[in-house]
Design a protein around this motif. Sequence first.
Motif, PDB file in Angstrom:
ATOM      1  N   ILE A   1      21.995  51.847 -55.407  1.00 50.88           N
ATOM      2  CA  ILE A   1      21.319  53.135 -55.595  1.00 50.88           C
ATOM      3  C   ILE A   1      21.265  53.488 -57.071  1.00 50.88           C
ATOM      4  O   ILE A   1      20.223  53.924 -57.581  1.00 50.88           O
ATOM      5  N   MET A   2      22.378  53.312 -57.775  1.00 51.51           N
ATOM      6  CA  MET A   2      22.407  53.648 -59.204  1.00 51.51           C
ATOM      7  C   MET A   2      21.475  52.725 -59.999  1.00 51.51           C
ATOM      8  O   MET A   2      20.811  53.167 -60.929  1.00 51.51           O
ATOM      9  N   ASP A   3      21.415  51.441 -59.640  1.00 48.80           N
ATOM     10  CA  ASP A   3      20.498  50.519 -60.315  1.00 48.80           C
ATOM     11  C   ASP A   3      19.048  50.917 -60.089  1.00 48.80           C
ATOM     12  O   ASP A   3      18.229  50.861 -61.004  1.00 48.80           O
ATOM     13  N   MET A   4      18.709  51.315 -58.859  1.00 49.87           N
ATOM     14  CA  MET A   4      17.340  51.740 -58.570  1.00 49.87           C
ATOM     15  C   MET A   4      17.002  53.003 -59.363  1.00 49.87           C
ATOM     16  O   MET A   4      15.900  53.127 -59.894  1.00 49.87           O
ATOM     17  N   LYS A   5      17.958  53.918 -59.488  1.00 48.27           N
ATOM     18  CA  LYS A   5      17.733  55.146 -60.252  1.00 48.27           C
ATOM     19  C   LYS A   5      17.522  54.823 -61.725  1.00 48.27           C
ATOM     20  O   LYS A   5      16.632  55.363 -62.370  1.00 48.27           O
ATOM     21  N   ARG A   6      18.331  53.912 -62.263  1.00 48.94           N
ATOM     22  CA  ARG A   6      18.183  53.521 -63.670  1.00 48.94           C
ATOM     23  C   ARG A   6      16.826  52.883 -63.918  1.00 48.94           C
ATOM     24  O   ARG A   6      16.160  53.169 -64.917  1.00 48.94           O
ATOM     25  N   SER A   7      16.404  51.981 -63.029  1.00 46.71           N
ATOM     26  CA  SER A   7      15.120  51.304 -63.230  1.00 46.71           C
ATOM     27  C   SER A   7      13.968  52.289 -63.120  1.00 46.71           C
ATOM     28  O   SER A   7      12.971  52.164 -63.832  1.00 46.71           O
ATOM     29  N   LYS A   8      14.104  53.293 -62.262  1.00 51.15           N
ATOM     30  CA  LYS A   8      13.057  54.305 -62.142  1.00 51.15           C
ATOM     31  C   LYS A   8      13.003  55.164 -63.409  1.00 51.15           C
ATOM     32  O   LYS A   8      11.935  55.471 -63.912  1.00 51.15           O
TER      33      LYS A   8
END
Length: 136
Positions: free
Chosen positions: A125-132
């Motif tokens: 979830i944190m990786d997806m948030k960072r990439s967004k």
Amino acid sequence: MLPLMALVDVGMKVLDKFIPDPEAKAKAQKELLQMQQEGRLAELNADNIEAQELTKRQEADMSSDSWLSKNIRPGTLIFILVVYASFAIMSAFETSVHQPYVELLGQWGMLIMSFYFGGRTLEKIMDMKRSKDESK
């Protein structure tokens, strides 16, 4: 989170009563809301750090030469699940098992499963948030 929201509500009511100037009141309310938001961000940051530490622990276990250090966590999970299942089977045959033992094993099982599955989910979830955020 409920006590935090109650505290913010009380803070807003105090600001309404003690700061008559609308501009000063708006500024104080903004600061209060910012403090609330920073607290939530601090909690998310703490969760992310915890997930990273779990990953580091797993990496250290896997890089070790010891068979025991590589297999102690999965072995513990398997043991707890087998014992928990055996308690379920015993109860099917109407054999009495002390309820505190069943509850304790259930809690341990949830703890171990959350270590394996919950930590990795939080990382994703944190990786997806960072990439967004980076794509903006």
